[in-house]
Design a protein around this motif. Structure first.
Motif, PDB file in Angstrom:
ATOM      1  N   VAL A 134       0.846  -1.191   0.000  1.00 23.49           N
ATOM      2  CA  VAL A 134       0.000   0.000   0.000  1.00 23.49           C
ATOM      3  C   VAL A 134       0.883   1.244   0.000  1.00 23.49           C
ATOM      4  CG1 VAL A 134      -1.805   1.287   1.199  1.00 23.49           C
ATOM      5  CG2 VAL A 134      -1.807  -1.217   1.248  1.00 23.49           C
ATOM      6  N   LYS A 135       0.628   2.163  -0.950  1.00 27.30           N
ATOM      7  CA  LYS A 135       1.395   3.398  -1.043  1.00 27.30           C
ATOM      8  C   LYS A 135       0.543   4.578  -0.594  1.00 27.30           C
ATOM      9  CE  LYS A 135       4.344   1.810  -4.842  1.00 27.30           C
ATOM     10  NZ  LYS A 135       4.768   2.040  -6.243  1.00 27.30           N
ATOM     11  N   ILE A 136       1.183   5.480   0.154  1.00 28.09           N
ATOM     12  CA  ILE A 136       0.521   6.696   0.623  1.00 28.09           C
ATOM     13  C   ILE A 136       1.351   7.889   0.177  1.00 28.09           C
ATOM     14  CG2 ILE A 136      -0.449   7.917   2.601  1.00 28.09           C
ATOM     15  CD1 ILE A 136      -0.303   5.330   4.195  1.00 28.09           C
ATOM     16  N   GLY A 137       0.736   8.818  -0.563  1.00 34.45           N
ATOM     17  CA  GLY A 137       1.441  10.004  -1.040  1.00 34.45           C
ATOM     18  C   GLY A 137       1.760   9.927  -2.514  1.00 34.45           C
ATOM     19  N   GLY A 138       2.112  11.081  -3.077  1.00 34.49           N
ATOM     20  CA  GLY A 138       2.464  11.117  -4.489  1.00 34.49           C
ATOM     21  C   GLY A 138       1.330  10.746  -5.413  1.00 34.49           C
ATOM     22  N   GLY A 139       0.092  11.101  -5.052  1.00 35.68           N
ATOM     23  CA  GLY A 139      -1.072  10.755  -5.858  1.00 35.68           C
ATOM     24  C   GLY A 139      -1.740   9.461  -5.448  1.00 35.68           C
ATOM     25  N   ASN A 140      -1.133   8.726  -4.511  1.00 34.69           N
ATOM     26  CA  ASN A 140      -1.710   7.479  -3.999  1.00 34.69           C
ATOM     27  C   ASN A 140      -2.525   7.775  -2.744  1.00 34.69           C
ATOM     28  OD1 ASN A 140      -0.143   5.423  -5.743  1.00 34.69           O
ATOM     29  ND2 ASN A 140       1.483   6.712  -4.893  1.00 34.69           N
ATOM     30  N   PHE A 141      -3.787   7.394  -2.767  1.00 36.90           N
ATOM     31  CA  PHE A 141      -4.712   7.681  -1.662  1.00 36.90           C
ATOM     32  C   PHE A 141      -5.041   6.371  -0.953  1.00 36.90           C
ATOM     33  CE2 PHE A 141      -8.711   8.681   0.400  1.00 36.90           C
ATOM     34  CZ  PHE A 141      -8.588  10.021   0.748  1.00 36.90           C
ATOM     35  N   ALA A 142      -4.796   6.327   0.356  1.00 31.43           N
ATOM     36  CA  ALA A 142      -5.045   5.109   1.132  1.00 31.43           C
ATOM     37  C   ALA A 142      -6.108   5.361   2.196  1.00 31.43           C
ATOM     38  CB  ALA A 142      -3.758   4.628   1.788  1.00 31.43           C
TER      39      ALA A 142
END
Length: 340
Positions: A89-97
Motif C-alpha cells: 500500500v502506497k501513501i502520497g504522491g497521488g496514492n490515496f489510502a
C-alpha cells in the motif's frame, strides 16, 4: 543550507564535493528529484561561506533555510514522499489510502468481520487499537498483547497491512515481533520525544497524529525527531484540534493539509472520526479531506457502534462505510488520486 546542483554534474565531482562538506562536519540530506539534485546541509552553517559553495563547479544555487526542521522540509526534498506500508500500500504522491477498522479490538469475530467488510468497500489498511489511551483510568484500555494477536489473525484472513497505536517504548519488541506494518503515535504522545526517537530507530512506517493543541511547526518537528533517527517513513495525520467550540469533540483543521503540503514533503492524512466525534459528520469531513488534497483517510468502523467498548458515537457501521467509499470514489477520480 540548501545546495542545488547543476544538471548532469559529473558524479565524481559531486562525490568529492560531498566528501569536503562531510569533512567540515555537516550531515547531508541527498535528494534526487525528477528535475533537480539537492544537497540539504544539516548542522551549523553560519560559518560556511555561500561564495565558497557557489565557486564549486557542480553547484547551481544555494540558500539558507531558517526553519528548524530539515529532513521533513520540502525545500530539502521538493518531490512528494511516498510511504509504502506492508510492501503493498502506497501513501502520497497521488496514492490515496484508506485505513479503517474499530477504535478497539474487542474479539476475534468483531475484528475479522470488520476487516473483511472494510476491505470489500475499498480500505487497504486495517486499523484497530490493542493498547488504548483513555482519559479515564476506569475506561476500557484495550486487550493489549491479545489485541495484537487478533490483529495479526485478521491480517492473515484478509492480507491487509495493520496499523495500531504504540504507547510505550517497552512495547516496541512486541510490535516488531508481531510485524505490525505501521506504528501509530497518538495525539497525546506527539511530543513524547523518547518514544519518537525509539520508533525512529526502527524502519517501520509511522503514522504520527497531531496533538490536540499543537502548532503545525511543533507537529512537523515531532516528525523530524523520528526522521533524525533514520526512519524516513512518516505519515502525518490531522485529527482535529481543541478550540472553544463544544458542539463536537474537536475541530478539524482542514487548512492544515495545504499548509503542511507547503512545509513538508511527507504524506498527510485526515482522521475525521476523532475530529468530529460524531458519526453523521464523518462522510462530509472525508469528502472535504479529498477536496483539500489529503493523501488518505483514517475511519473508525464498528459492526455494532451502540455496543462498542470505545468511541461508538463516532464509529460508522459497515453499511455506512460502504456509502462513504461510494461517495469519495468519483471525487478521487476527479482530483486525480489513485485509491491504493
Amino acid at each position: 543550507m540548501i545546495i542545488v546542483l547543476k544538471q548532469r554534474a559529473p558524479a565524481d565531482q559531486v562525490q568529492k564535493f560531498c566528501a569536503e562538506l562531510k569533512g567540515m562536519g555537516f550531515e547531508i540530506n541527498d535528494s534526487v528529484g525528477s528535475d533537480t539534485h539537492i544537497l540539504g546541509l544539516i548542522g551549523d552553517t553560519k560559518a560556511l561561506s555561500e561564495s565558497w559553495v557557489l565557486a564549486n563547479p557542480v553547484v547551481d544555487t544555494c540558500r539558507r533555510v531558517s526553519e528548524p526542521y530539515k529532513k521533513a522540509n520540502r525545500k530539502f526534498h521538493p518531490d512528494d514522499t511516498v510511504v509504502e506500508v506492508g510492501g503493498k500500500v502506497k501513501i502520497g504522491g497521488g496514492n490515496f489510502a484508506v485505513m479503517a477498522g474499530p477504535c478497539s479490538v474487542e474479539c476475534e469475530e468483531q475484528i475479522t468481520l470488520v476487516a473483511r467488510r472494510v476491505q470489500a468497500a475499498g480500505a487497504s489498511i486495517l486499523r484497530g487499537g490493542a493498547f488504548k489511551p483513555r482519559t479515564s483510568p476506569y475506561s476500557f484500555q484495550g486487550l493489549r498483547a491479545e489485541g495484537l494477536e487478533l490483529l495479526d489473525h485478521a491480517r492473515s484472513q484478509t492480507g491487509q497491512p495493520i496499523v495500531t497505536e504504540l504507547m510505550n517504548n517497552e512495547h516496541i519488541p512486541l510490535f516488531l515481533d508481531k510485524k505490525v506494518d505501521m506504528i501509530q503515535i497518538g495525539a497525546r504522545n506527539m511530543q513524547n520525544f523518547e518514544l519518537l526517537k525509539a520508533v525512529g530507530r526502527t524502519n517501520v512506517p509511522v503514522l504520527l497524529k497531531r496533538g490536540l493543541s499543537s502548532t503545525l511547526e511543533e507537529f512537523v518537528m515531532s516528525a523530524e525527531y523520528i526522521m533524525a533517527e533514520g526512519n524516513p517513513n512518516v505519515v502525518l495525520c490531522e485529527r482535529g484540534i481543541r478550540t472553544f467550540e463544544t458542539s463536537m469533540r474537536n475541530t478539524l483543521d482542514i487548512s492544515a493539509v495545504p499548509m503542511l503540503k507547503k512545509m513538508t514533503h511527507l504524506p498527510v492524512v485526515i482522521d475525521p472520526s476523532h475530529a468530529a466525534g460524531i458519526a453523521f459528520m464523518v462522510p462530509s469531513l472525508a469528502k472535504a479531506a479529498v477536496a483539500v488534497g489529503a493523501d488518505g483517510l483514517m475511519i473508525e468502523v464498528h459492526n455494532d457502534p451502540a455496543r462498542a467498548k470505545s468511541d461508538g458515537a463516532q464509529s460508522l457501521t459497515p453499511d455506512q462505510f460502504d456509502d462513504l467509499m461510494s461517495t469519495i470514489r468519483p471525487e478521487l477520480e476527479f482530483f486525480g488520486k489513485t485509491l491504493n
